[in-house]
Motif scaffolding. Structure first.
Motif, PDB file in Angstrom:
ATOM      1  N   GLY A 170      -0.888   1.958  -5.123  1.00 50.66           N
ATOM      2  CA  GLY A 170      -1.419   0.802  -4.395  1.00 50.66           C
ATOM      3  C   GLY A 170      -1.035   0.776  -2.926  1.00 50.66           C
ATOM      4  N   SER A 173      -4.060   0.095  -0.664  1.00 52.54           N
ATOM      5  CA  SER A 173      -4.509  -1.289  -0.866  1.00 52.54           C
ATOM      6  C   SER A 173      -3.625  -2.231  -0.062  1.00 52.54           C
ATOM      7  N   LYS A 275       0.981  -4.412  -8.094  1.00 53.62           N
ATOM      8  CA  LYS A 275      -0.011  -4.733  -9.133  1.00 53.62           C
ATOM      9  C   LYS A 275       0.553  -5.657 -10.207  1.00 53.62           C
ATOM     10  N   SER A 302       1.122  -8.301  -5.314  1.00 47.10           N
ATOM     11  CA  SER A 302      -0.221  -8.122  -5.873  1.00 47.10           C
ATOM     12  C   SER A 302      -1.174  -8.362  -4.717  1.00 47.10           C
ATOM     13  N   GLU A 304      -4.190  -8.680  -5.158  1.00 40.67           N
ATOM     14  CA  GLU A 304      -5.279  -9.477  -5.730  1.00 40.67           C
ATOM     15  C   GLU A 304      -4.923 -10.967  -5.763  1.00 40.67           C
TER      16      GLU A 304
HETATM   17  N1  GTP Z   1      -5.158  -5.331 -10.044  1.00 40.80           N
HETATM   18  C1  GTP Z   1      -4.663  -4.719  -8.950  1.00 40.80           C
HETATM   19  N2  GTP Z   1      -5.115  -3.495  -8.621  1.00 40.80           N
HETATM   20  C2  GTP Z   1      -4.597  -2.895  -7.535  1.00 40.80           C
HETATM   21  C3  GTP Z   1      -3.586  -3.513  -6.739  1.00 40.80           C
HETATM   22  N3  GTP Z   1      -3.263  -2.668  -5.740  1.00 40.80           N
HETATM   23  C4  GTP Z   1      -4.023  -1.578  -5.906  1.00 40.80           C
HETATM   24  N4  GTP Z   1      -4.837  -1.704  -6.981  1.00 40.80           N
HETATM   25  C5  GTP Z   1      -5.807  -0.710  -7.490  1.00 40.80           C
HETATM   26  O1  GTP Z   1      -5.106   0.474  -7.805  1.00 40.80           O
HETATM   27  C6  GTP Z   1      -5.889   1.629  -7.506  1.00 40.80           C
HETATM   28  C7  GTP Z   1      -5.135   2.562  -6.564  1.00 40.80           C
HETATM   29  O2  GTP Z   1      -4.952   1.916  -5.320  1.00 40.80           O
HETATM   30  P1  GTP Z   1      -4.754   2.713  -3.945  1.00 40.80           P
HETATM   31  O3  GTP Z   1      -4.432   1.691  -2.924  1.00 40.80           O
HETATM   32  O4  GTP Z   1      -5.874   3.632  -3.696  1.00 40.80           O
HETATM   33  O5  GTP Z   1      -3.449   3.554  -4.328  1.00 40.80           O
HETATM   34  P2  GTP Z   1      -2.666   4.638  -3.428  1.00 40.80           P
HETATM   35  O6  GTP Z   1      -1.217   4.463  -3.723  1.00 40.80           O
HETATM   36  O7  GTP Z   1      -3.080   4.541  -2.035  1.00 40.80           O
HETATM   37  O8  GTP Z   1      -3.163   5.983  -4.106  1.00 40.80           O
HETATM   38  P3  GTP Z   1      -3.201   7.481  -3.483  1.00 40.80           P
HETATM   39  O9  GTP Z   1      -3.869   7.400  -2.162  1.00 40.80           O
HETATM   40  O10 GTP Z   1      -3.971   8.236  -4.473  1.00 40.80           O
HETATM   41  O11 GTP Z   1      -1.783   7.935  -3.397  1.00 40.80           O
HETATM   42  C8  GTP Z   1      -7.189   1.081  -6.928  1.00 40.80           C
HETATM   43  O12 GTP Z   1      -8.149   1.029  -7.947  1.00 40.80           O
HETATM   44  C9  GTP Z   1      -6.837  -0.310  -6.457  1.00 40.80           C
HETATM   45  O13 GTP Z   1      -7.928  -1.191  -6.471  1.00 40.80           O
HETATM   46  C10 GTP Z   1      -3.127  -4.811  -7.127  1.00 40.80           C
HETATM   47  O14 GTP Z   1      -2.255  -5.426  -6.529  1.00 40.80           O
HETATM   48  N5  GTP Z   1      -3.710  -5.354  -8.248  1.00 40.80           N
END
Ligand code: GTP
Ligand code: MG
Length: 339
Positions: A170, A173, A275, A302, A304
């Motif tokens: 995440g 995000s 998350k 989160s 969200e």
């Molecule tokens: N429900 C929920 N989903 C989340 C949250 N944060 C991230 N996600 C979901 O988790 C998935 C991965 O999120 P990214 O932000 O792409 O994760 P990352 O750590 O940047 O991943 P990499 O770039 O692959 O290392 C996505 O589908 C997001 O929508 C959260 O707080 N709540």
């Protein structure tokens, strides 16, 4: 287009222009006094920091640069024109190493400019050689060659907060939720392929690709970007609350940081349990407590949940203020010691 964080270039400063042999026109004499001007100086080569961390991609094709040569001197003691300085731009955070001398130049502030090669001096015109014994000198000297060198330029991002963690934790995000950045987000590992920066009230957050076991040895994508967090002040280590064994996952990344070295494990680290909307409150409280045991500081997140996100961003503002205060304090102490 792939993110370029390392280039090798060749550069040379301008050569000095030649001094020349010229004479004053004096109709009463067959030859007037000497009037040959000096050559102009060759261009110096500078490096300058720009706020565009993707700028190194401009050096993918053109890798050789030459400063303008000085012009030769002319008649009537006129000096040749100096070569105009050559300015090579690199992103803030670049380390420029002269491969022959091992001199290292570090660009840390926007607009900072450092000379890396000196242009050659212009040669002397015949006027310079005039003296009481020789009133009609026929000598002049050629311009001197400019310095030259091969340079290795390596970018280390300069950010206040570095976001790290396993793929899918995440990180992107969070970056997008707090800043103007538009880092790709995906429900699969390795969505982020290159570092992204975002600005949070003037502070810089850096998102790097996910790390996996073996990252320090080049496995996965994130390992080669580890050096980009070596200059961040604080690491946000994201651990997703989606799965169990949070401590184990936390330790995997700590192991990679330690194997990479470069002081990464000595940095202030805040574990971000991400998350949390995906699990029951009792569950993420339990995870947070487990992480607190091994890691100390743990924040829950989160993206969200607007209430949680707002609380998170408030804590982040306080943290950044605190960190800034420590830096200012340190500077003051150093100043006092110097007096
Ligand atoms: N429900 C929920 N989903 C989340 C949250 N944060 C991230 N996600 C979901 O988790 C998935 C991965 O999120 P990214 O932000 O792409 O994760 P990352 O750590 O940047 O991943 P990499 O770039 O692959 O290392 C996505 O589908 C997001 O929508 C959260 O707080 N709540
Ligand atoms: Mg990502």
């Amino acid at each position: 287009m792939a993110f370029v964080d390392e280039v090798r270039i060749f550069a040379r400063a301008g050569n000095g222009g030649d001094g020349v042999v010229r004479w004053n026109v004096d109709k009463s004499k067959p030859r007037g006094g000497p009037a040959g001007g000096d050559g102009g100086a060759g261009a110096d080569v500078y490096v300058e920091a720009v706020r565009d961390f993707a700028y190194l991609s401009n050096y993918r094709h053109t890798k050789s640069f030459a400063g303008e040569d000085g012009s030769d001197g002319t008649k009537k003691n006129m000096e040749g024109k100096n070569g105009e300085d050559l300015i090579l731009k690199f992103p803030i955070g670049s380390l420029v190493t002269n491969a022959e001398t091992d001199d290292v130049y570090e660009l840390l502030h926007e607009g900072e400019r450092i000379r890396i090669l000196k242009g050659g001096m212009g040669g002397f015109g015949n006027t310079r050689f005039k003296n009481s014994r020789n009133v009609s000198p026929t000598q002049s000297t050629p311009g001197r060659p400019g310095e030259r060198g091969n340079f290795h330029v390596e970018l280390k991002l300069v950010a206040d907060i570095g976001l790290i963690g396993l793929p899918n934790a995440g990180k992107s995000s969070l970056l997008n939720a707090l800043t103007n950045a538009k880092s790709a987000i995906g429900a699969y590992p390795f969505t982020t392929l290159e570092p992204h920066l975002g600005s949070f009230f003037g502070y810089v957050l850096a998102d790097i690709p996910g790390l996996i076991e073996g990252a320090a040895d080049g496995k996965g994508l994130g390992g080669k970007f580890l050096r980009h967090i070596s200059r961040t002040r604080v690491l946000f280590h994201l651990v997703s609350a989606e799965d169990e064994e949070v401590v184990e996952r936390y330790k995997t990344i700590r192991g990679e940081l330690s194997r990479h070295g470069d002081g990464l494990t000595e940095k202030r680290e805040i574990v971000v349990l991400s998350k949390i909307d995906l699990v029951d409150p009792e569950e993420h409280k339990k995870y947070a407590a487990e992480l607190r045991e091994v890691a100390g500081e743990v924040w829950e997140l989160s993206v969200e949940d607007p209430v949680v996100l707002k609380e998170f961003s408030k804590k982040l503002s306080i943290l950044l203020e605190e960190e800034r205060a420590t830096i200012i304090e340190n500077i003051e102490i150093e100043d006092v010691e110097e007096l």
